[in-house]
Design an enzyme around this catalytic site. Structure first.
Site, short mmCIF file in Angstrom:
data_model
loop_
_atom_site.label_atom_id
_atom_site.label_comp_id
_atom_site.label_asym_id
_atom_site.label_seq_id
_atom_site.Cartn_x
_atom_site.Cartn_y
_atom_site.Cartn_z
N HIS A 1 4.45 13.67 0.51
CA HIS A 1 3.36 14.56 0.90
C HIS A 1 3.97 15.88 1.39
O HIS A 1 3.66 16.34 2.49
CB HIS A 1 2.47 13.91 1.94
CG HIS A 1 1.01 14.01 1.62
ND1 HIS A 1 0.03 14.21 2.57
CD2 HIS A 1 0.35 13.95 0.43
CE1 HIS A 1 -1.15 14.26 1.98
NE2 HIS A 1 -0.98 14.09 0.69
N ARG B 1 -3.02 3.01 1.56
CA ARG B 1 -4.10 2.61 0.64
C ARG B 1 -3.53 2.04 -0.65
O ARG B 1 -4.03 1.06 -1.18
CB ARG B 1 -5.02 3.80 0.34
CG ARG B 1 -6.03 4.09 1.42
CD ARG B 1 -7.12 5.04 0.95
NE ARG B 1 -6.63 6.33 0.52
CZ ARG B 1 -6.27 7.31 1.35
NH1 ARG B 1 -6.30 7.11 2.65
NH2 ARG B 1 -5.85 8.47 0.88
N ASP B 2 -2.44 2.64 -1.12
CA ASP B 2 -1.82 2.10 -2.34
C ASP B 2 -1.42 0.65 -2.16
O ASP B 2 -1.50 -0.15 -3.10
CB ASP B 2 -0.57 2.92 -2.72
CG ASP B 2 -0.94 4.20 -3.48
OD1 ASP B 2 -2.00 4.21 -4.13
OD2 ASP B 2 -0.17 5.18 -3.40
N HIS C 1 1.18 16.39 -11.19
CA HIS C 1 1.03 15.41 -10.12
C HIS C 1 0.44 14.10 -10.65
O HIS C 1 0.89 13.02 -10.26
CB HIS C 1 0.11 16.00 -9.05
CG HIS C 1 0.07 15.23 -7.77
ND1 HIS C 1 1.15 15.22 -6.90
CD2 HIS C 1 -0.88 14.47 -7.23
CE1 HIS C 1 0.83 14.47 -5.86
NE2 HIS C 1 -0.39 13.99 -6.03
N GLU D 1 5.90 7.43 -1.35
CA GLU D 1 5.10 8.56 -1.83
C GLU D 1 5.46 9.82 -1.04
O GLU D 1 5.84 9.74 0.12
CB GLU D 1 3.62 8.25 -1.63
CG GLU D 1 2.72 9.22 -2.36
CD GLU D 1 1.77 8.50 -3.30
OE1 GLU D 1 2.19 8.17 -4.41
OE2 GLU D 1 0.62 8.26 -2.88
#
Ligand SMILES: Nc1ncnc2c1ncn2[C@@H]1O[C@H](COP(=O)(O)OP(=O)(O)O)[C@@H](O)[C@H]1O
Ligand SMILES: [Mg+2]
Lengths: 95, 234, 755, 95
Positions: free
Chosen positions: C89, C110-111, C43, C87
């Site tokens: 999840h 947040r990124d 990861h 991203e």
């Protein structure tokens, strides 16, 4: 001291969540569940000398913030003291 | 004239209201942080949409205790025009400026779409420029917008002509299909008895430019401009 | 005290542990072992994929930030940058759909603001197991997952006030035990003010701000890289609860801090939490970092340094501040009722030093920890299933008798049907920038203060990638870019999310390498740089891998926000123009799947010269006001695309006539015409007076273009060489399409009115 | 028969609502409220012969629908049968 506040919709207020749950349970084969009302449950950890003090603090907090009197009613319980003074379903956990 | 747009922690339509007031209507506008102790000489106060305090506990339940709300109360008591949009409406109800409460939508889902609302009353600072019965196409975006009040309260609101906006169909007929969230009496917005404080769930500030699919919301904000221009600010 | 069991429990191979000993020159402490295990997990380290990702084209004239930072950035003019990333999840969303999806949204947001950008749009790319059985009855588990995931995305995105303006939803049996939840976020920043995740300047203080640290997701990072099996039930404590309210405060406070120049570097604590943020920031800065975990705000009593370093509690940021400017920064956070805590400082010694009340509990050379992770060139083998799966003999099948019924049935297929039920749960209008509502094509948001707008689309097709991984990668690039071009926007940058199975299996690794190659080819051919992305491996349940699923996110620029196009025919009396070839292929098509229950054959390949020319043509024609609408032909082929141009249009039908395609003996010619799928095809509408001009430009660019009919009436009718082959009332088409997905979630969906 | 189900987040699970409420109470001058955990409260009206039957039905329903075993625990109470036999919150499905 541990106090608990139960907030429930007034009987006159339609509870779509409860309705939906009953329906879901019906389709799951739990027709024996006639009615469901959903409410909120708060566990408050309060600094208080006596159960009475804890109760009145929790009651004030419930009254001012936790419940909206227009649609909700509330009930306060304190671990250490006797059963919830006010009417409405008695909780066995209190003794 | 000068718009004050209150910013609670978690407000997220504050800049939208600012943009509509300042760049679309060409008025003065300022954002007022909820810890402020003054409204900076505002002529109109806007409680914007969003998720003040994350909508935790109950929508608007915590924001009503913000310091700035005392000033808003004084402003309203002095007859100043106050509008609460979506979460702002929820705050006004929790704070007791307006009567009733907002429950979870009938279908229990957040709902973002355009709806139609009928202007029921045109003698409020936020509906004055509309014609009676005018149908507006406005966006809604809420999970808890189902208006509720005790029957006698609803009766009183109707009797005093305090229901300002009502959900309806495209032609203005009040129907089940036109009511997106199960609001009692299809109530989308109400005012106080003095008629200077208005709250509504739909978002007029999101419907002020053709590029966004509707300009019907302008009349709500333009009303207050003309109204206050006429009467002179409170 | 570090025995083999401990090493295994931390998922470190013998080789990796040997390397660890080399780096430390001694046996690790438990904390150090934990730190290495998360940093070297798939990861965080991309150890299986890194080698291959180098194939991507990553630069171009507009690229301001390529892969390597928290997100990529491209120049959009006026001194502004578009910052975006996608991203996954997946595993968390399977374990707890609502919270898994919600925290996925929180993480990607947040990124974006970590880069100094104001997030202005979200897209979600979702894949679940089959929604219906062959009787059309809903699968309760899938319904529950979809319901939870969509509610979770809504719950987080709506609260923080970032509109979700588009996405995709697909259903395939292969995703039943392993749904895919990929979230894309885009923000806008001043091009010269991009923030970096770097720790520089020895002596500069290191601040922790945001939620307190709990025992959330400890081993979460390793979990997200460990193949699922029945023991995954034990991972349940790894569920994290998102707090969008906290993140909203963080977002506003961080952007406010960044407006000062008191900030040196900033990074969010995502997977591997404090460990990853500290060593990556110092790694980038070529510095060291020295923190004391006892100063970290903690949610639970008695947390060990190990737990604090590995915790994945959400909504936490790490900042490096210029020495002497502390007060300024602390003030801003106080305003937002956040309390920034100083937990350490930047050092010059290149070490990640972790203390507990002063006592050193870990001391690791940062570079080696961050970049020294092993890089594997894993063996690949062409999967055994492929030959057989690619073989398709249509003559063994019989074409449907009633093509109109097939048409309606396809319009009601969950993957094709309206996603209204999904996107109406998302606030897609907040921020008042959404100039093309979801459901009408790519998501399009205007950039206030400029005349411009950004269009964005996420696309992938696991079925195509399973049948031909390389072509699947190429097709995903082409479709995402085409969707953006159909809005009138020029594609300027891409991000990607690679969802695959266990890379230690050569056949899976082969799929991965092929798909990456395909994406690289596509992006190179279309001149679209890849600025970042995300790799999610080990997507399998009990050894059953998902379809290999590369998802592309493409961002496009519209010079004039007023010229945005949607799929809808705006009026009657317009030409219906087909840009591209009339014929499509059955291989891997939704028709083949829905009607014959087959996932077979080869998807039609992309000719990138053709694709580039086609996209140029639409973008250019849109700019010159030659088009009234444009819609890409995807699942369901030309007939479905045509119907999609009519539904929700407020009652504009269409009638088209297609040429007979080259006769093949299998009796499927007309079916290929209607439902065959192939890339590089767009259904557009235009006014008659621009017809000649449009066709000329098409000819000049070498794009086949033909007026195949006109808009109007209340029916949608397709004929081939003059004979009507399918004909449906607009209402019937609208109903099938509008209720196909929603009916499984709300009974009354049929009565829902259009927006 | 009236049964009540209390659903609370497992102790290890973060409760953002509770945190926010505590903070709000603090700024309202109720610093004495140290901690708040918010949960759900259901009142079920069930057809059952005996309190025991009511309890086991409510327990099944809580386990299958009302509580999310991944992050929540629940407790069941029945009016008629005096004390709630079970000791405090129980984790759903996992015991
Ligand atoms: N999960 C989702 N969230 C938001 N919008 C969605 C979602 N899924 C689909 N949509 C919208 O529905 C429309 C159709 O999606 P899709 O069939 O993938 O379009 P296309 O075939 O053009 O890629 C698009 O506008 C897309 O943005
Ligand atoms: Mg698509």
């Amino acid at each position: 001291m541990r106090t608990r506040v139960f907030v429930t919709l007034k009987p006159s207020v339609f509870d779509p969540q409860g309705r939906t749950i009953v329906a879901a349970l019906g389709s799951m084969g739990y027709g024996a569940v006639r009615d469901v009302r959903q409410g909120k449950y708060f566990e408050l950890e309060v600094d208080a000398e006596t159960p009475q003090a804890a109760r009145s603090l929790a009651t004030e907090v419930a009254d001012r913030l936790l419940a909206n009197p227009v649609i909700e009613s509330y009930r306060v319980e304190v671990d250490a003291d006797g059963t919830a003074a006010d009417p409405g379903p008695r909780s066995a956990r209190t003794d | 004239m000068r718009f004050a747009i209150i910013q609670f922690p978690g407000s997220n339509c504050d800049h939208d209201a600012y943009h509509a007031a300042k760049h679309v209507l060409g008025q003065q506008a300022q954002l007022v942080w909820h810890k402020e102790s003054t409204l900076g000489g505002a002529d109109v106060v806007v409680l914007p949409g969003g998720f003040s305090y994350g909508d935790y506990l109950r929508t608007g339940a915590i924001a009503r205790f913000s310091p700035v709300m005392r000033r808003v109360r004084e402003f309203a008591d002095a007859g100043g025009p106050v509008i609460g949009i979506c979460n702002g409406f929820q705050v006004l109800l929790e704070a007791g400026f307006l009567e009733g409460a907002l429950l979870r939508n009938r279908r229990l889902k957040f709902l973002c779409r355009h709806v139609h609302v009928r202007v029921e009353q045109t003698d409020t600072p936020f509906s004055r420029a509309a014609s009676p019965g005018q149908v507006l196409r406005l966006p809604i975006a809420h999970g808890e917008g189902s208006y509720h009040a005790a029957p006698e309260t609803v009766a009183a609101l109707e009797a005093n002509r305090q229901v300002v906006f009502r959900y309806c169909g495209p032609e203005g007929a009040v129907t089940e299909a036109g009511n997106p969230n199960g609001s009692l009496a299809a109530i989308a917005g109400v005012c106080n008895r003095r008629r200077n404080v208005v709250g509504l769930m739909p978002h007029p500030e999101r419907a002020c430019e053709s590029a966004l699919g509707s300009e019907d919301g302008r009349v709500v904000l333009e009303s207050v401009v003309t109204a206050t221009a006429a009467t002179g600010a409170a | 005290m570090i025995d083999q069991a401990a090493i295994d429990a931390h998922g470190l191979s013998a080789e990796e542990y040997r390397r660890l000993l080399e780096i430390l020159g001694r046996e690790p402490t438990v904390t150090e072992l934990g730190v290495f295990s998360v940093m070297w997990s798939e990861h965080c380290s991309y150890k299986s994929s890194r080698l291959h990702l180098r194939r991507f084209p990553t630069d171009g004239p507009r690229v301001l930030q390529g892969p390597g930072e928290n997100a990529g950035a491209v120049d959009i003019g006026d001194g502004l940058a578009a910052v975006f990333k996608i991203e996954s999840h997946n595993h968390p969303s399977f374990i707890e759909p609502y919270q898994g999806a919600a925290t996925g949204v929180g993480g990607i947001i947040r990124d974006i603001f970590t880069m100094g950008a104001r997030p202005i749009a979200l897209l979600d790319s979702l894949r679940f197991g089959a929604l219906e059985d062959d009787q059309g009855r809903p699968d309760p588990d899938t319904v529950r997952l979809v319901d939870g995931v969509v509610a979770g995305i809504a719950g987080y995105g709506n609260s923080i006030g970032i509109p979700t303006v588009g996405g995709e939803v697909a259903f395939e049996p292969g995703y039943a035990g392993n749904p895919l939840v990929n979230v894309f976020c885009l923000g806008v920043a001043k091009a010269d003010r991009l923030a970096k995740g770097v720790a520089s300047g020895a002596g500069n203080p290191v601040y922790y701000v945001g939620a307190r640290t709990g025992r959330d997701g400890i081993h979460g990072a390793t979990m997200a890289s460990a193949e699922f099996d029945d023991r995954s039930a034990d991972n349940r404590p790894a569920v994290q609860v998102g707090d969008p309210f906290m993140e909203k405060l963080l977002l506003e406070a961080c952007l406010e801090v960044m407006r000062t120049d008191a900030l040196v570097g900033i990074q969010d604590m995502g997977a591997a939490g404090l460990t990853c943020s500290t060593c990556e920031m110092a790694g980038r800065g070529g510095t060291g970092i020295d923190i004391d975990v006892s100063r970290v705000p903690q949610r639970e009593a008695g947390m060990t340094p190990y737990e604090i370093m590995l915790s994945e509690s959400q909504e936490r940021m790490l900042l490096v501040v210029r020495r002497g400017r502390e007060a300024e920064v602390e003030q801003v956070f106080d305003k937002w009722d956040l309390h920034a805590v100083r937990i350490g400082e930047v050092t010059g010694d290149g070490l990640l030093r972790v203390r507990d009340r002063g006592r050193v509990v870990a001391e690791i050379p940062n570079r080696e920890l961050a970049d020294g992770a092993p890089v594997y060139d894993r063996p690949t083998r062409c999967p055994a299933y492929l030959d057989e799966a690619q073989r398709l003999d249509a003559s063994a099948l019989s074409p449907p008798a009633d093509l109109t019924r097939t048409w309606l049935d396809l319009l009601a297929a969950p993957v094709i049907a309206s996603k209204r039920w999904v996107y109406r749960q998302y606030d897609h209008m907040v921020r008042t920038n959404t100039v093309a509502l979801p459901g009408l094509g790519a998501g399009v948001v205007r950039i206030k203060g400029t005349g411009r707008a950004l269009a964005m689309s996420v696309d992938g097709n696991g079925r195509h990638a399973w049948l031909d991984p390389r072509e699947g990668g190429r097709l995903a690039v082409a479709e995402a870019a085409r969707n953006v071009a159909c809005a009138g926007a020029e594609p300027i940058g891409a991000t990607n999310c690679l969802n695959f199975g266990n890379p230690e299996r050569p056949d899976i690794m082969w799929q991965f390498v092929q798909a990456v190659e395909g994406i690289a080819e596509g992006c190179r051919a279309l001149g679209i740089p890849i600025t970042g992305g995300n790799v999610s491996l080990y997507n399998e349940t009990d050894g059953q891998a998902i379809y290999p699923t590369p998802v592309l996110g493409v961002v496009g620029l519209l010079e004039d926000a007023g010229q945005v196009l949607t799929r809808l025919f705006p009026a009657a009396g317009l030409d219906v123009v087909l840009l591209g070839d009339p014929g499509g292929a059955l291989g891997g098509s939704e028709y083949l799947n829905r009607v014959h229950g087959l996932v077979r054959g080869r998807p039609a390949p992309v000719d990138f010269d053709r694709e580039r020319a086609l996209q140029q043509l639409v973008v250019d024609a849109a700019r010159r006001g030659m088009l009234c609408s444009a819609h890409d032909c995807a699942e369901g082929g030309l007939a479905v695309a045509l119907a999609e141009c009519c539904v929700e249009s407020g009652g504009v039908g269409a009638r088209v006539d297609l040429p007979v395609s080259a006769g093949s003996s299998d009796g499927f010619d007309v079916v290929r015409n209607l439902f065959g799928e192939s890339p590089s095809r767009i259904v557009a509408s235009a006014t008659r007076d621009r017809r000649a001009e449009l066709l000329d430009r098409a000819r000049a660019l070498g794009v086949p273009a033909a007026v195949i009919g006109g808009t109007g009436g209340d029916r949608v009718t397709v004929s081939v060489a003059g004979d009507v082959v399918a004909d449906v009332a607009l209402e019937a088409a609208e109903h099938a399409w509008a209720t196909g997905l929603a009916r499984h979630f709300e009974p009354a969906a049929g009565q829902e009115s259009a927006p």
